[in-house]
Write an enzyme that holds these catalytic residues in place. Structure first.
Site, PDB file in Angstrom:
ATOM      1  N   HIS A 135       0.819  -1.210   0.000  1.00 29.20           N
ATOM      2  CA  HIS A 135       0.000   0.000   0.000  1.00 29.20           C
ATOM      3  C   HIS A 135       0.848   1.253   0.000  1.00 29.20           C
ATOM      4  O   HIS A 135       0.475   2.266  -0.562  1.00 29.20           O
ATOM      5  CB  HIS A 135      -0.932  -0.010   1.214  1.00 29.20           C
ATOM      6  CG  HIS A 135      -2.069  -0.957   1.026  1.00 29.20           C
ATOM      7  ND1 HIS A 135      -2.862  -1.385   2.050  1.00 29.20           N
ATOM      8  CD2 HIS A 135      -2.531  -1.557  -0.086  1.00 29.20           C
ATOM      9  CE1 HIS A 135      -3.763  -2.216   1.576  1.00 29.20           C
ATOM     10  NE2 HIS A 135      -3.581  -2.345   0.283  1.00 29.20           N
ATOM     11  N   ARG A 149      -7.588  -5.760 -14.461  1.00 25.81           N
ATOM     12  CA  ARG A 149      -7.237  -7.092 -13.944  1.00 25.81           C
ATOM     13  C   ARG A 149      -8.240  -7.458 -12.846  1.00 25.81           C
ATOM     14  O   ARG A 149      -8.042  -7.148 -11.676  1.00 25.81           O
ATOM     15  CB  ARG A 149      -5.808  -7.080 -13.388  1.00 25.81           C
ATOM     16  CG  ARG A 149      -4.718  -6.958 -14.447  1.00 25.81           C
ATOM     17  CD  ARG A 149      -3.341  -6.994 -13.814  1.00 25.81           C
ATOM     18  NE  ARG A 149      -2.281  -7.261 -14.770  1.00 25.81           N
ATOM     19  CZ  ARG A 149      -1.477  -6.327 -15.268  1.00 25.81           C
ATOM     20  NH1 ARG A 149      -1.616  -5.066 -14.915  1.00 25.81           N
ATOM     21  NH2 ARG A 149      -0.520  -6.662 -16.122  1.00 25.81           N
ATOM     22  N   ARG A 197     -10.946  -7.987 -17.953  1.00 23.60           N
ATOM     23  CA  ARG A 197     -10.512  -9.362 -18.165  1.00 23.60           C
ATOM     24  C   ARG A 197     -11.164 -10.228 -17.102  1.00 23.60           C
ATOM     25  O   ARG A 197     -11.171  -9.850 -15.925  1.00 23.60           O
ATOM     26  CB  ARG A 197      -8.988  -9.409 -18.039  1.00 23.60           C
ATOM     27  CG  ARG A 197      -8.424 -10.795 -18.185  1.00 23.60           C
ATOM     28  CD  ARG A 197      -6.927 -10.774 -18.252  1.00 23.60           C
ATOM     29  NE  ARG A 197      -6.316 -10.514 -16.966  1.00 23.60           N
ATOM     30  CZ  ARG A 197      -5.012 -10.388 -16.787  1.00 23.60           C
ATOM     31  NH1 ARG A 197      -4.202 -10.451 -17.819  1.00 23.60           N
ATOM     32  NH2 ARG A 197      -4.513 -10.178 -15.600  1.00 23.60           N
ATOM     33  N   GLU A 248      -1.373 -14.589 -25.375  1.00 30.16           N
ATOM     34  CA  GLU A 248      -0.233 -14.623 -24.457  1.00 30.16           C
ATOM     35  C   GLU A 248       0.347 -16.026 -24.308  1.00 30.16           C
ATOM     36  O   GLU A 248       1.397 -16.215 -23.709  1.00 30.16           O
ATOM     37  CB  GLU A 248      -0.613 -14.044 -23.084  1.00 30.16           C
ATOM     38  CG  GLU A 248      -1.863 -14.622 -22.473  1.00 30.16           C
ATOM     39  CD  GLU A 248      -2.250 -13.946 -21.157  1.00 30.16           C
ATOM     40  OE1 GLU A 248      -1.462 -13.164 -20.598  1.00 30.16           O
ATOM     41  OE2 GLU A 248      -3.365 -14.234 -20.677  1.00 30.16           O
ATOM     42  N   ASN A 297       3.726  -9.842 -21.447  1.00 31.16           N
ATOM     43  CA  ASN A 297       4.457 -10.360 -20.270  1.00 31.16           C
ATOM     44  C   ASN A 297       4.475 -11.886 -20.290  1.00 31.16           C
ATOM     45  O   ASN A 297       5.516 -12.518 -20.158  1.00 31.16           O
ATOM     46  CB  ASN A 297       3.788  -9.901 -18.964  1.00 31.16           C
ATOM     47  CG  ASN A 297       3.633  -8.396 -18.889  1.00 31.16           C
ATOM     48  OD1 ASN A 297       4.328  -7.675 -19.576  1.00 31.16           O
ATOM     49  ND2 ASN A 297       2.718  -7.932 -18.063  1.00 31.16           N
ATOM     50  N   ASP A 298       3.292 -12.463 -20.444  1.00 30.36           N
ATOM     51  CA  ASP A 298       3.230 -13.924 -20.464  1.00 30.36           C
ATOM     52  C   ASP A 298       3.740 -14.485 -21.787  1.00 30.36           C
ATOM     53  O   ASP A 298       4.366 -15.543 -21.810  1.00 30.36           O
ATOM     54  CB  ASP A 298       1.798 -14.400 -20.196  1.00 30.36           C
ATOM     55  CG  ASP A 298       1.522 -14.477 -18.706  1.00 30.36           C
ATOM     56  OD1 ASP A 298       2.409 -14.946 -17.964  1.00 30.36           O
ATOM     57  OD2 ASP A 298       0.435 -14.051 -18.270  1.00 30.36           O
ATOM     58  N   ARG A 356       8.712 -15.365 -15.401  1.00 24.23           N
ATOM     59  CA  ARG A 356       8.768 -13.906 -15.299  1.00 24.23           C
ATOM     60  C   ARG A 356       9.049 -13.417 -13.887  1.00 24.23           C
ATOM     61  O   ARG A 356       9.383 -12.256 -13.680  1.00 24.23           O
ATOM     62  CB  ARG A 356       7.470 -13.272 -15.843  1.00 24.23           C
ATOM     63  CG  ARG A 356       6.240 -13.677 -15.117  1.00 24.23           C
ATOM     64  CD  ARG A 356       4.971 -13.302 -15.879  1.00 24.23           C
ATOM     65  NE  ARG A 356       4.361 -12.064 -15.415  1.00 24.23           N
ATOM     66  CZ  ARG A 356       3.158 -11.640 -15.780  1.00 24.23           C
ATOM     67  NH1 ARG A 356       2.442 -12.356 -16.643  1.00 24.23           N
ATOM     68  NH2 ARG A 356       2.674 -10.533 -15.324  1.00 24.23           N
ATOM     69  N   CYS A 381      -1.207  -5.023 -24.013  1.00 19.48           N
ATOM     70  CA  CYS A 381      -1.405  -4.511 -22.653  1.00 19.48           C
ATOM     71  C   CYS A 381      -0.343  -5.008 -21.679  1.00 19.48           C
ATOM     72  O   CYS A 381      -0.487  -4.857 -20.478  1.00 19.48           O
ATOM     73  CB  CYS A 381      -2.797  -4.853 -22.152  1.00 19.48           C
ATOM     74  SG  CYS A 381      -3.144  -6.619 -22.154  1.00 19.48           S
TER      75      CYS A 381
HETATM   76  C1  PEP Z   1       0.478 -10.061 -19.807  1.00 17.88           C
HETATM   77  O1  PEP Z   1       0.659 -11.260 -19.583  1.00 17.88           O
HETATM   78  O2  PEP Z   1       1.178  -9.398 -20.591  1.00 17.88           O
HETATM   79  C2  PEP Z   1      -0.615  -9.339 -19.142  1.00 17.88           C
HETATM   80  C3  PEP Z   1      -0.907  -8.105 -19.491  1.00 17.88           C
HETATM   81  O3  PEP Z   1      -1.280  -9.943 -18.148  1.00 17.88           O
HETATM   82  P1  PEP Z   1      -0.692 -10.196 -16.673  1.00 17.88           P
HETATM   83  O4  PEP Z   1       0.565  -9.372 -16.549  1.00 17.88           O
HETATM   84  O5  PEP Z   1      -1.752  -9.770 -15.743  1.00 17.88           O
HETATM   85  O6  PEP Z   1      -0.444 -11.665 -16.671  1.00 17.88           O
HETATM   86 MG    MG Z   2      -0.849 -12.477 -18.642  1.00 23.01          MG
END
Ligand code: PEP
Ligand code: MG
Length: 752
Positions: A362, A469, A505, A603, A626-627, A637, A674
């Site tokens: 926080h 999210r 999502r 992803e 990211n994934d 990751r 994203c």
């Molecule tokens: C991603 O995987 O790029 C993504 C945006 O989702 P998260 O980071 O919540 O897995």
């Molecule tokens: Mg993801």
């Protein structure tokens, strides 16, 4: 004819009468200048911070001694130190490595000769001579200086190392600490150490006289703690209003959680005092959260500890006082908590540094919302001697510098002026389009999860939410939230952004995001029961969530629904059946709802080859870089051991992205991205070149990315992409794009 032995003899004589080492090196410089008939002789010595400090000079401005510092590899001196080779230059001032320090008056000197001082194979300094006229030094002069340097290195070697050790022990030594980036920004001012919140482990085991009495004390402490929190938050900057409301809500929820209440009651019934009941109830919860892999959930343990401390102080009538200061300060502590923020005037809080803590706590959330730089996890921060010291907090890089030397301070002050000017320059962009020089429009949206993140996006002109999210509100809850509870949360988000689109999502739990009230134990969680795989096994949860989202969107009709971890066609079909069921149910119930658009996240690598196959069943796709990076490269990751291998600029990731964007554009299927790449200027240049026109990122990155886009020409980006794809090393690729961005005069946008 230069006579090294004679000069050395004189140096030794001088050394004998020098009062200290500083005087000794000054006399050495004077003797060498005289012997060589040069205009300047300077000695740079290795400092405790492992850079080179001007330690003596005859010829440059004496006021710069101790202030000019150069890292290895920088400037002419740093180059000599790094390469361990002499540099003999007719025009030192025209060498690409020449660094200009105004305070030395050095620019007047043209001829430059620098030789390294090597002791036991390591560079311990650099000896430099300079002359006014442009001229290369003769071989004889160079040999003389090399001989001098060899003797001096032997004489000074052990001394330099010893004095470094002494300096490191001093309270006033420069110290550079590396921590975790908590919130971006830079601050330079005095530190105020704040006392630890109560450590709940230290609460003693006590017994109470009467159950009813102890229960009353505990209930009262809970009520008073909530009042305190509300009052403290009222003291804070109004701009953080939404964040504060959300935080307060989380604290309320934590205090009301049945897990805590059950243990409170059990303990009190067994005859323990309220303090001990509080300790055990909180410690059990803390343990649960601390054992979690997901950093967001682990950070909740921190919040629980802080909350327990507040309750304990209320129980023991030991309430904390205001933090008084006339000038802005940087708060430092083991853990600087949200309550510390509330006990200091908002305009006196310049930054936050702490030994523990994480960016997702926080404190991190609030520092972001208040625009205050924060660096956490500074394990080497010594709280015993940092009070009142001047400190630079660099939240952009997660660095703290204690007692910074003047040139570093000047550099950071310049940077702060630049950032201020940059923010002021970028503010008017809020209502301007993200349009390239050649007229290509790019939509910039924001990523959120907590209600706390809502206002920063709106304040920076986000064109909607590209990724909500939805698992985050589930994670801060004590059990699966009801349809009604979800509806209220979602309505807050959709309403705040309407009529702008909000892409929600559906639940993406599993992997590194387990729910505290629904633990999943798996050998390979990232390859396991995650995202859509989980919700398709719990269709009731999915149905409720879809109903809540659609109900919340009534009147706004700005909802889009997105599926995480899509990897098979039948997943989409099964999702669509439930989606249709939700719509039919709601309409049958007489609710006036509109059918939202549906999209899938790309992803998981298998999804790449499904895009054309599902084209007619979806309205959009969004790339989760990211994934996608994690799964394409087989690099976790969240695993720091392989963190250096996790880079979205890996050629395979770039080729995959190029394919997805081309495929979507060919199929006329709207596509966005994203993941973190959307907020990284280097990646944005490459993504635009590939044809992407929609990005969703954290709010504070929007102005800089918009500014970048407004300076780009797509043809140029394509040339850069072509060059980058010929390279095989991610560092070189990044360098190529950074050079391009710098060439546009946008250096300030990098590294923020
Ligand atoms: C991603 O995987 O790029 C993504 C945006 O989702 P998260 O980071 O919540 O897995
Ligand atoms: Mg993801």
């Amino acid at each position: 004819m230069l006579n090294p032995l004679l000069t050395l003899k004189r140096i030794l004589q001088d050394s004998a009468r020098a009062a200290d080492r500083d005087e000794m090196v000054k006399l050495m410089a004077a003797q060498i200048k005289k012997a060589m008939s040069v205009d300047v002789c300077s000695l740079y010595l290795l400092s405790p911070e492992k850079d080179l400090k001007l330690s003596a000079t005859e010829g440059l401005d004496n006021a710069s001694v101790g202030k000019i510092r150069m890292p290895f590899g920088q400037g002419l001196v740093g180059t000599v130190a790094l390469t361990q080779h002499s540099l003999n230059l007719e025009r030192g001032d025209q060498h690409p490595k020449f660094l200009f320090f105004e305070q030395t008056g050095e620019e007047r000197f043209k001829g430059f000769l620098g030789v390294p001082l090597i002791y036991h194979g390591d560079t311990i300094g650099v000896l430099v001579v300079q002359v006014y006229d442009p001229r290369k030094f003769t071989d004889e002069e160079e040999a003389f200086l090399v001989t001098m340097a060899a003797h001096l290195a032997g004489t000074l070697g052990s001394g330099v190392i010893k004095s470094n050790i002494n300096a490191q022990e001093s309270n006033h030594a420069v110290q550079r600490l590396i921590g975790i980036k908590g919130a971006p920004g830079i601050a330079f001012c005095r530190v105020k150490v704040v006392k630890d919140e109560v450590d709940i482990n230290q609460i003693p085991t006590l017994y109470g006289e009467y159950y009813s009495e102890e229960k009353k004390r505990l209930d009262q402490a809970v009520a008073e703690t909530l009042d305190d929190l509300e009052a403290q938050m009222g003291n804070m900057d109004a701009s953080a209003g939404a964040t504060l409301d959300a935080l307060l809500e989380v604290y309320r929820m934590l205090l009301a959680s049945p897990e805590l209440k059950t243990v409170f009651d059990e303990m009190l019934e067994q005859g323990y005092a309220a303090e001990t009941a509080l300790r055990d109830a909180f410690l059990r919860q803390v343990e649960v959260f601390e054992a979690m892999e997901d950093p967001y959930l682990r950070s909740k343990a921190e919040d629980l500890r802080v909350l327990a401390g507040k309750l304990y102080r209320r129980l023991t009538n030991n309430t904390s006082s205001r933090i008084m200061t006339d000038t802005p300060v940087i708060l430092a502590g083991r853990l600087v908590s949200v309550s510390h923020f509330g006990r200091i005037d908002a305009n006196k809080l310049a930054g936050v540094i702490s030994k523990e803590g994480s960016a997702l706590s926080h404190t991190g959330v609030l520092a972001n919302a208040l625009g205050i730089p924060a660096v956490m996890g500074l394990e080497d921060l010594n709280l015993d001697n940092v009070d009142n010291q001047d400190v630079i907090v660099d939240g952009n890089r997660g660095i703290v510098i204690l007692n910074p030397p003047e040139p570093v301070v000047l550099e950071y002050q310049r940077l702060m002026r630049q950032v201020k000017a940059l923010d002021a320059d970028l503010a008017p962009l809020k209502n301007l389009p993200a349009e390239t020089l050649d007229g290509e429009q790019v939509a910039l949206l924001t990523n959120t999860g907590l209600l706390a993140d809502i206002s920063p996006g709106l304040e920076r002109g986000a064109e909607g939410i590209g990724l909500y999210r939805s698992e985050i509100p589930f994670m801060v809850h004590h059990n699966f939230p009801t349809e009604e509870e979800q509806q209220i949360t979602y309505r807050g988000v959709l309403g705040a952004y309407a009529p702008k689109p909000v892409t929600m999502r559906i639940l993406d739990i599993g992997g590194d995001k387990p729910l505290p009230y629904f633990p999943i134990t798996e050998e390979n969680p990232f390859l396991g029961w995650r995202g859509i795989r989980f919700t398709l096994d719990y269709t009731n949860i999915m149905l409720e969530q879809l109903r809540a989202m659609m109900l919340a969107s009534r009147g706004h009709n700005n909802l889009k629904v997105m599926i995480p971890m899509f990897s098979r066609e039948d997943e989409l079909q099964r999702f669509l059946q439930i989606f249709e069921l939700a719509i039919t149910q709601l309409r049958d119930e007489g609710r006036d709802i509109q059918r939202p658009q549906v999209g899938v996240m790309i992803e998981v690598p298998s999804a790449l080859w499904l895009i054309s196959r599902v084209r007619d069943q979806v309205d959009f796709i969004s790339i989760g870089s990211n994934d996608l990076t994690q799964y394409l490269l087989a690099v976790d990751r969240n695993n720091s051991r392989v963190a250096s291998l996790y880079d979205s600029l890996h050629p395979s990731v770039l080729m995959a992205l190029k394919f997805i964007i081309m495929e979507a554009n060919r199929l006329k299927l709207p596509v966005s991205l994203c993941g973190e790449m959307a907020g990284d200027p280097v990646s944005v240049v490459l993504l635009l070149a590939m044809g992407l026109r929609q990005l969703s990122m954290s709010a504070y990155k929007i102005p800089r990315i918009k500014s970048l886009i407004r300076h780009l020409d797509i043809n140029d980006c394509q040339n850069v992409l072509d060059d980058v794809l010929k390279l095989s090393d991610e560092k070189l690729m990044r360098q190529r794009v950074e050079d391009f961005i710098k060439g546009l005069g946008l250096t300030a946008l990098l590294g923020v």
